[in-house]
Design a protein around this motif. Structure first.
Motif, PDB file in Angstrom:
ATOM      1  N   ARG A  84     -47.097 -31.235  34.317  1.00 29.66           N
ATOM      2  CA  ARG A  84     -46.719 -30.468  33.114  1.00 29.66           C
ATOM      3  C   ARG A  84     -45.552 -31.152  32.399  1.00 29.66           C
ATOM      4  N   TYR A  85     -44.575 -31.581  33.175  1.00 26.90           N
ATOM      5  CA  TYR A  85     -43.388 -32.265  32.623  1.00 26.90           C
ATOM      6  C   TYR A  85     -43.821 -33.565  31.926  1.00 26.90           C
ATOM      7  N   GLY A  86     -44.666 -34.334  32.602  1.00 23.30           N
ATOM      8  CA  GLY A  86     -45.138 -35.601  32.028  1.00 23.30           C
ATOM      9  C   GLY A  86     -45.909 -35.367  30.736  1.00 23.30           C
ATOM     10  N   TRP A 124     -41.878 -45.303  41.132  1.00 24.05           N
ATOM     11  CA  TRP A 124     -42.807 -44.512  41.938  1.00 24.05           C
ATOM     12  C   TRP A 124     -42.382 -43.050  42.075  1.00 24.05           C
ATOM     13  N   ASN A 125     -41.137 -42.702  41.739  1.00 28.25           N
ATOM     14  CA  ASN A 125     -40.686 -41.342  42.087  1.00 28.25           C
ATOM     15  C   ASN A 125     -41.288 -40.249  41.198  1.00 28.25           C
ATOM     16  N   PHE A 126     -41.609 -40.609  39.932  1.00 28.17           N
ATOM     17  CA  PHE A 126     -42.319 -39.679  39.040  1.00 28.17           C
ATOM     18  C   PHE A 126     -43.448 -40.474  38.390  1.00 28.17           C
ATOM     19  N   PRO A 127     -44.577 -40.608  39.095  1.00 29.15           N
ATOM     20  CA  PRO A 127     -45.614 -41.538  38.624  1.00 29.15           C
ATOM     21  C   PRO A 127     -46.166 -41.215  37.242  1.00 29.15           C
ATOM     22  N   THR A 177     -45.072 -41.383  30.824  1.00 24.62           N
ATOM     23  CA  THR A 177     -45.340 -40.735  29.526  1.00 24.62           C
ATOM     24  C   THR A 177     -44.098 -40.674  28.655  1.00 24.62           C
ATOM     25  N   ARG A 178     -42.916 -40.643  29.264  1.00 26.17           N
ATOM     26  CA  ARG A 178     -41.764 -40.545  28.367  1.00 26.17           C
ATOM     27  C   ARG A 178     -41.435 -41.873  27.706  1.00 26.17           C
ATOM     28  N   LYS A 179     -42.132 -42.925  28.106  1.00 28.41           N
ATOM     29  CA  LYS A 179     -42.053 -44.212  27.399  1.00 28.41           C
ATOM     30  C   LYS A 179     -43.282 -44.384  26.500  1.00 28.41           C
ATOM     31  N   PHE A 236     -37.520 -49.836  30.870  1.00 28.39           N
ATOM     32  CA  PHE A 236     -37.593 -49.868  32.336  1.00 28.39           C
ATOM     33  C   PHE A 236     -36.873 -48.668  32.930  1.00 28.39           C
ATOM     34  N   THR A 237     -37.474 -48.074  33.945  1.00 27.59           N
ATOM     35  CA  THR A 237     -36.767 -47.096  34.786  1.00 27.59           C
ATOM     36  C   THR A 237     -36.800 -47.625  36.210  1.00 27.59           C
ATOM     37  N   GLY A 238     -35.629 -47.681  36.837  1.00 30.92           N
ATOM     38  CA  GLY A 238     -35.555 -48.166  38.219  1.00 30.92           C
ATOM     39  C   GLY A 238     -34.112 -48.425  38.601  1.00 30.92           C
ATOM     40  N   LEU A 298     -32.964 -48.990  29.264  1.00 30.69           N
ATOM     41  CA  LEU A 298     -32.868 -49.018  30.722  1.00 30.69           C
ATOM     42  C   LEU A 298     -32.429 -47.643  31.226  1.00 30.69           C
ATOM     43  N   GLU A 299     -33.218 -47.103  32.141  1.00 32.78           N
ATOM     44  CA  GLU A 299     -32.812 -45.847  32.779  1.00 32.78           C
ATOM     45  C   GLU A 299     -32.647 -46.192  34.249  1.00 32.78           C
ATOM     46  N   LEU A 300     -31.373 -46.289  34.694  1.00 34.25           N
ATOM     47  CA  LEU A 300     -31.076 -46.925  35.987  1.00 34.25           C
ATOM     48  C   LEU A 300     -30.526 -45.931  37.006  1.00 34.25           C
ATOM     49  N   PHE A 359     -32.454 -31.486  46.502  1.00 33.83           N
ATOM     50  CA  PHE A 359     -33.653 -31.655  47.334  1.00 33.83           C
ATOM     51  C   PHE A 359     -34.962 -31.780  46.553  1.00 33.83           C
ATOM     52  N   ARG A 360     -34.896 -31.746  45.211  1.00 36.75           N
ATOM     53  CA  ARG A 360     -36.114 -31.968  44.420  1.00 36.75           C
ATOM     54  C   ARG A 360     -36.679 -33.346  44.783  1.00 36.75           C
ATOM     55  N   ASN A 361     -37.982 -33.419  44.959  1.00 31.49           N
ATOM     56  CA  ASN A 361     -38.637 -34.703  45.264  1.00 31.49           C
ATOM     57  C   ASN A 361     -38.007 -35.380  46.495  1.00 31.49           C
ATOM     58  N   GLN A 402     -35.310 -37.827  45.944  1.00 35.14           N
ATOM     59  CA  GLN A 402     -35.634 -39.142  45.379  1.00 35.14           C
ATOM     60  C   GLN A 402     -35.705 -39.094  43.846  1.00 35.14           C
ATOM     61  N   THR A 403     -34.632 -38.666  43.209  1.00 34.78           N
ATOM     62  CA  THR A 403     -34.566 -38.788  41.749  1.00 34.78           C
ATOM     63  C   THR A 403     -33.228 -39.426  41.397  1.00 34.78           C
ATOM     64  N   CYS A 404     -33.195 -40.064  40.241  1.00 31.55           N
ATOM     65  CA  CYS A 404     -31.947 -40.733  39.820  1.00 31.55           C
ATOM     66  C   CYS A 404     -30.859 -39.727  39.486  1.00 31.55           C
ATOM     67  N   ILE A 405     -31.272 -38.465  39.231  1.00 29.57           N
ATOM     68  CA  ILE A 405     -30.270 -37.464  38.864  1.00 29.57           C
ATOM     69  C   ILE A 405     -29.991 -36.487  40.004  1.00 29.57           C
ATOM     70  N   CYS A 406     -30.528 -36.766  41.200  1.00 34.38           N
ATOM     71  CA  CYS A 406     -30.216 -35.923  42.360  1.00 34.38           C
ATOM     72  C   CYS A 406     -28.722 -36.015  42.666  1.00 34.38           C
ATOM     73  N   ILE A 429     -31.891 -29.976  34.988  1.00 36.57           N
ATOM     74  CA  ILE A 429     -31.582 -30.227  33.573  1.00 36.57           C
ATOM     75  C   ILE A 429     -32.688 -30.972  32.823  1.00 36.57           C
ATOM     76  N   SER A 430     -33.738 -31.392  33.529  1.00 31.23           N
ATOM     77  CA  SER A 430     -34.729 -32.257  32.887  1.00 31.23           C
ATOM     78  C   SER A 430     -35.666 -31.481  31.960  1.00 31.23           C
ATOM     79  N   THR A 431     -35.825 -31.960  30.764  1.00 32.40           N
ATOM     80  CA  THR A 431     -36.752 -31.376  29.796  1.00 32.40           C
ATOM     81  C   THR A 431     -37.033 -32.411  28.717  1.00 32.40           C
ATOM     82  N   PRO A 467     -31.941 -35.258  25.322  1.00 33.82           N
ATOM     83  CA  PRO A 467     -31.840 -36.705  25.539  1.00 33.82           C
ATOM     84  C   PRO A 467     -31.480 -37.051  26.983  1.00 33.82           C
ATOM     85  N   PHE A 468     -32.324 -37.846  27.626  1.00 36.13           N
ATOM     86  CA  PHE A 468     -32.130 -38.236  29.028  1.00 36.13           C
ATOM     87  C   PHE A 468     -31.647 -39.679  29.047  1.00 36.13           C
ATOM     88  N   GLY A 469     -30.518 -39.929  29.695  1.00 35.18           N
ATOM     89  CA  GLY A 469     -30.037 -41.313  29.781  1.00 35.18           C
ATOM     90  C   GLY A 469     -28.599 -41.350  30.254  1.00 35.18           C
TER      91      GLY A 469
END
Ligand code: SIN
Length: 491
Positions: free
Chosen positions: A116-118, A162-165, A170-172, A237-239, A260-262, A288-290, A293-297, A451-453, A457-459
């Motif tokens: 749904r998010y994607g 790989w964390n949000f395949p 889609t956000r790119k 790139f995200t990674g 770059l989303e690092l 503990f989401r995922n 394994q998220t960059c914003i955990c 906070i993700s939606t 703006p995510f970055g």
């Protein structure tokens, strides 16, 4: 749930095992493949082409040739096609979620949320594509008129993790396609099947041949081609920050635009005036989401002295209720980690903290299920010299340290080269403003851990990246502003 991925899908055509170039499903030139494993049991779930430089150049050529026609469509016509892609994804939500759980491991419920998010990025940018406005600037000379137009950059190369395949792709893809760019997508070797399912649905939606290409295989070789190929005008790139730096330097030879989303090292500050119940709920969601394994955990819980013990106790209680298991098992909260390297890194960080005096309150070791399952963990009495608060943990391990004053909290929180997401809990309105303004982070959750939606703006700041994804800003990363000066108005 049977082991075979395809027997579990209502629409078996969504499971594609070839790459997608110029509207065709293709193998690697030398026919070699890479296998993809289910992190919950280590079993091979299928193979995809192991492509390299040559196939990457073919995909770029296809995107280059398709660019003129795609950019010439009206924004509305592109939007109609993107909306049909969006509905196809939503209509196939369960199948795509299953593919994600098979290759990535996250609980099926989280995989459905991710679909749904994607998809929401596609819906959002299908709309935003119609609102890319230029400007008419009040002139400095009566004989001239000054204006700007916005045009698509051209061929975009996207490299996704790989964390949000689905969502990281889609956000790119969505903003790039909405404004008229064409794309070559290189998904992670760990999770290529979701990206290939997206391509299958893009084809059904009527995205023309060459506009979206998906190549699978060797990251280094493909990365070298797309960062050096002159037909590619933008790399997104995200990674990890480490890989982001090398992409940035590779892109410098042809001065490509980059987004770059690092990596992150998110602090989560709890002041003693906070609502503790809310803070604990936000802590669980953010940490503990995922499986972490998220960059914003959250990487570091920073708790004011007076409530340190209470928060630690309450958090530990909640953590003790989290269920570890296969993502397909009903009730699972925490799936496996992506691979052995991920679990080894966590073992190292936890051992380093324990050796330097940290206290493991719960967890702290591999889960008895074996494989890459790790126990949900809380470690307190964390000190600045421990590696665990300087590295991205990327796993279900909560670290807790204490602070005394607001200034201390801000200093601790900002003492990192990262600046992606931060969180804090307080009910004091003055403090809320002071801390929100003082945190050197691109995103701040205030009394909120999720906070993700697509609408925001995510970055990140500092070494967490360049550019923003989602929101009204996200599409600007894929357009060039062109200034037009028209003379001869009177003479
Ligand atoms: C990420 O881990 O990079 C993305 C997380 C999100 O979009 O919520």
């Amino acid at each position: 749930m049977k082991n075979s991925i395809s027997t579990n899908l209502a629409d078996k055509q969504l499971l594609r095992n070839k790459a997608y170039i110029n509207g065709c499903w293709v193998e690697a030139n030398n026919k070699s493949t890479i296998s993809v494993t289910n992190p919950a049991n280590g079993e091979c779930i299928g193979c995809v082409p192991n492509m390299g430089k040559h196939e990457a150049a073919m995909a770029v050529d296809a995107a280059f040739l398709a660019f003129d026609e795609w950019r010439s469509l009206t924004a509305k016509n592109r939007s109609i096609i993107l909306m049909s892609w969006y509905y196809l994804i939503i209509n196939n939500l369960n199948d795509i979620a299953k593919i994600i759980t098979f290759e990535q491991g996250k609980p099926l419920k989280e995989a459905r949320d991710e679909v749904r998010y994607g998809a929401s990025f596609i819906e959002w940018f299908a709309e935003q594509g119609k609102r890319i406005y230029g400007e008419v600037i009040p002139t400095f000379d009566q004989n001239k008129r000054i204006l700007t137009i916005k045009q698509p950059i051209g061929v975009v190369a996207a490299i996704t993790p790989w964390n949000f395949p689905i969502a990281m792709a889609t956000r790119k893809l969505a903003p790039a396609l909405a404004c008229g760019c064409t794309i070559v997508l290189k998904p992670s070797e760990e999770t290529p099947f979701t990206a290939l399912a997206l391509a299958e649905l893009a084809q059904r939606a009527g995205i023309p041949n060459g506009v979206l290409n998906v190549i699978t295989g060797a990251s280094i070789e493909i990365g070298e081609e797309i960062t050096s190929n002159k037909k590619v005008r933008k790399v997104t790139f995200t990674g990890s920050t480490e890989v982001g730096k090398s992409i940035m330097s590779q892109c410098s030879t042809s001065i490509k635009k980059i987004s770059l989303e690092l990596g992150g090292n998110a602090p989560f500050i709890i002041f003693d005036d906070a609502d503790i119940d809310l803070a604990v709920a936000g802590a669980i969601a953010s940490k503990f989401r995922n499986a972490g394994q998220t960059c914003i955990c959250t990487n570091r819980f920073i708790v004011q002295d007076a409530i340190y013990d209470k928060f630690t106790r309450r958090l530990t209680h909640e953590v003790s209720t989290l269920k570890v298991g296969d993502g397909f098992t009903e009730g699972t909260d925490i799936g496996p980690l992506i691979n052995e390297a991920a679990i080894c890194k966590i073992e190292h960080l936890v051992a380093d903290a324990a050796n330097k005096g940290a206290r493991i309150v719960i967890g702290g070791k591999r889960h008895k299920k074996g494989g890459t399952f790790y126990e949900p963990t809380v470690i307190c009495d964390i000190l600045p010299e421990m590696e665990i608060i300087h590295k991205e943990i990327f796993g279900p391990v909560a670290t807790i340290m204490s602070f005394s004053t607001e200034t201390d909290a801000l200093n601790i929180a900002n003492d990192t080269c990262y600046g992606l997401a931060a969180y804090f809990y307080s009910r004091d309105i003055g403090r809320v403003w002071r801390v929100a303004e003082g945190l050197e982070y691109g995103m701040v959750g205030i009394n909120e851990g999720l906070i993700s939606t697509e609408i925001a703006p995510f970055g990140g700041m500092k070494q967490s990246g360049i550019g923003r994804e989602g929101s009204k800003d996200g599409i600007n990363e894929y357009v060039e502003t062109k200034y037009l000066c028209m003379g001869g108005i009177y003479t």
